[in-house]
Write an enzyme that holds these catalytic residues in place. Structure first.
Site, PDB file in Angstrom:
ATOM      1  N   HIS A  63     -88.090 -85.164  38.902  1.00 45.00           N
ATOM      2  CA  HIS A  63     -86.875 -84.416  39.271  1.00 45.00           C
ATOM      3  C   HIS A  63     -86.719 -84.328  40.793  1.00 45.00           C
ATOM      4  CE1 HIS A  63     -86.058 -83.176  35.105  1.00 45.00           C
ATOM      5  NE2 HIS A  63     -87.362 -83.009  35.004  1.00 45.00           N
TER       6      HIS A  63
ATOM      7  N   ASN B 113     -83.217 -80.726  29.894  1.00 43.74           N
ATOM      8  CA  ASN B 113     -82.642 -82.012  30.243  1.00 43.74           C
ATOM      9  C   ASN B 113     -81.242 -82.143  29.641  1.00 43.74           C
ATOM     10  OD1 ASN B 113     -84.934 -82.904  31.640  1.00 43.74           O
ATOM     11  ND2 ASN B 113     -85.846 -83.782  29.798  1.00 43.74           N
TER      12      ASN B 113
ATOM     13  N   TYR C 261     -95.622 -76.467  35.299  1.00 44.96           N
ATOM     14  CA  TYR C 261     -94.487 -76.242  36.199  1.00 44.96           C
ATOM     15  C   TYR C 261     -94.820 -75.254  37.313  1.00 44.96           C
ATOM     16  CZ  TYR C 261     -90.981 -79.029  33.770  1.00 44.96           C
ATOM     17  OH  TYR C 261     -90.255 -80.070  33.263  1.00 44.96           O
TER      18      TYR C 261
END
Length: 546
Positions: A82, A160, A370
């Protein structure tokens, strides 16, 4: 030359001795045996360890933690995935209901309860594999990450544009990304590497059937769907939990690009999606999405031919309809791209009361990865940055660390007390709101695949649901990508496509055969041209006087 001789004959690229790579381990296994970075042989690189085959993952998953934490640190300072992104501010407005039911029946999360209640949001759209300055016309999944600044703190819905993913177990995430990233030797993305991985990962067929169709290149961010992809839970006041999937539906409609359309745009503008979003908001044409959910009781669901916790699957809409719960509007562009878009940090574990985790293996792996990535990429105190900080009082006993610039404390709190419990005016635990959700597990700790994989049915259904022009683009893109690959990879992919749908496999096979014939004809023509040139040179030599 055998593999061992070849390894020993190579010169190390860093000047250090590389002879240990050719050694055999104590089990008589060759040098190609997969190990951890501690040298421990890995006997199962496909599955995280869970409580029973459908239970949650455990913190002692050392192999997974070592693998994912190293992966999180592979890029400095750009995101590992990303990397290319655009963002905008706005608000989410709740409907107060889910379908025709009051939403409190399913969740006690405050942001959903009151009709018309508005919650500030920040959204970051992105491409996944390619770097920060890559064209926005490349074939790639698109990220759709939303940060809700709720009265109970932040909620991040990280997803997404496509509703499914390539893999169902977080153990495989680094391998997936490595296969799609540029070759570590040539530094070029290589379709042969991609399909080498995919041909050995049948669960990816559903995603591939999306990705290589026009759905793999959204026309822009405004006309793009979003999906949480993972399965989450909602919890109500009584502590009852249900499984939930999130979907953003663009009120501007959906638009995708064929490969030729994307190439035409890329020839003139590789920032087209960022420009489109910025210009639309600047002109007052505010994009909006409706947030819909699918709800399912937790459990194994024997009536389904797949496991609902499998991220490679879509929950059928006829059985689990989309239920609208609110609308999001983006109405403000960033004032500083780096401060607001690049430093924005999202995590699947950032949930508020009334929202919870399911036993989805990908969700649990992402939840660790994350936030770990953000601490590494931005710093220990990334949550003190304005774009990431909650829009409410933050009071913790955590202190200091790199780049800290304030102390998170409550008004009137004793500054000498940075621990709990304390009887000297320190921080106190908050009162509970509703009953705890307490799922029960009674299972062995195992490494085991999801049982109901059914890798091909939904991929075949997706192929048949594509419009004819979408199928044509899908086949064209697959043939172009597979044509340079080795034949055994082509044959394995044809086999997998055929299992999805016989026509699907036949069209790819026919396309590859035709591409090979064209290549052979072109090669023959080149040889003829070379011979003609050689003959002309010979005649020229004969005609020269001595």
């Amino acid at each position: 030359m055998n593999q061992e001789e070849n390894v020993q004959g190579q010169q190390p690229t860093n000047g250090a001795s590389n002879g240990h790579h050719a050694e055999r381990n104590g089990n008589g296994q060759g040098s190609n045996t997969l190990t951890t970075r501690q040298g421990h042989p890995i006997t199962d690189n496909q599955n995280v360890r869970t409580v029973g085959r459908r239970g949650p993952t455990t913190l002692e998953n050392y192999q997974f933690l070592e693998k994912i934490t190293h992966f999180d640190r592979e890029r400095i300072p750009e995101r590992v995935v990303h990397g290319r992104g655009a963002g905008a501010h706005g608000y989410f407005e709740a409907y107060g209901t889910v379908g025709d039911q009051p939403i409190a029946k399913y969740t006690r999360a405050k942001l959903f309860q009151q009709k018309g209640k508005q919650t500030p949001v920040f959204v970051r759209f992105s491409s996944v594999i390619h770097g920060g300055h890559s064209p926005e016309t490349l074939r790639d999944p698109r990220g759709f990450a939303t940060k809700f600044y709720t009265e109970d703190g932040n909620w991040d819905l990280v997803g997404n544009n496509l509703k499914v993913f390539f893999i169902r177990d977080a153990m495989k995430f680094p391998d997936l990304v490595h296969a799609f990233k540029p070759d570590p030797v040539t530094n070029r993305q290589d379709a042969e590497r991609i399909f080498d991985f995919i041909s050995n990962t049948p669960e990816a067929m559903h995603m591939i059937t999306f990705l290589f169709s026009p759905w793999g290149i959204p026309a822009n961010y405004r006309q793009m769907q979003g999906s949480g992809v993972n399965t989450y839970k909602w919890v109500n006041e009584d502590g009852h939990g249900v499984l939930v999937k999130y979907h953003w539906e663009p009120l501007q409609g959906i638009k995708n690009l064929t490969q030729p359309e994307a190439e035409k745009i890329q020839a003139k503008n590789f920032n087209h999606a960022t420009q489109d979003l910025f210009d639309a908001i600047k002109s007052g044409n505010y994009p909006a999405w409706e947030l819909c959910v699918q709800i399912m009781e937790d459990g194994e669901h024997p009536e389904l031919d797949f496991d609902p916790l499998d991220d490679t699957k879509i929950w059928p809409m006829d059985q689990f309809p989309f239920l609208p719960v609110g609308k999001m509007v983006l109405n403000k562009n960033p004032e500083n791209y780096f401060a607001e878009v690049e430093q924005a940090a999202f995590g699947t574990g950032v949930l508020v009361d009334g929202l919870d985790f399911s036993d989805d293996k990908m969700l649990q792996g992402r939840t660790f990865s994350y936030s770990d990535t953000q601490r590494y990429r931005i710093g220990t105190n990334y949550l003190q940055l304005p774009i990431n900080a909650p829009k409410k009082q933050v009071a913790t006993n955590q202190r200091d660390g790199q780049m800290t610039f304030r102390v998170d404390h409550a008004e009137g709190q004793n500054p000498h007390v940075n621990y709990e419990p304390s009887s000297m005016n320190g921080l106190k635990e908050a009162p509970k709101r509703g009953k705890d959700h307490t799922p029960h597990y009674d299972a062995n700790l195992v490494r085991q695949k999801i049982e109901k994989t059914n890798d091909f049915q939904q991929a075949g259904e997706r192929y048949r649901q594509h419009e004819p022009w979408e199928r044509d683009d899908l086949i064209s893109n697959l043939v172009s990508a597979l044509a340079p690959a080795q034949k055994h990879i082509q044959d394995k992919m044809i086999e997998l496509f055929t299992k999805c749908d016989p026509e699907y496999g036949q069209r790819v096979a026919d396309g590859l055969r035709e591409a090979a014939q064209h290549q052979s004809a072109a090669t023959n023509n080149e040889l003829k041209d070379e011979k003609a040139v050689e003959k002309a040179e010979e005649l020229s030599q004969e005609a020269r006087p001595y």
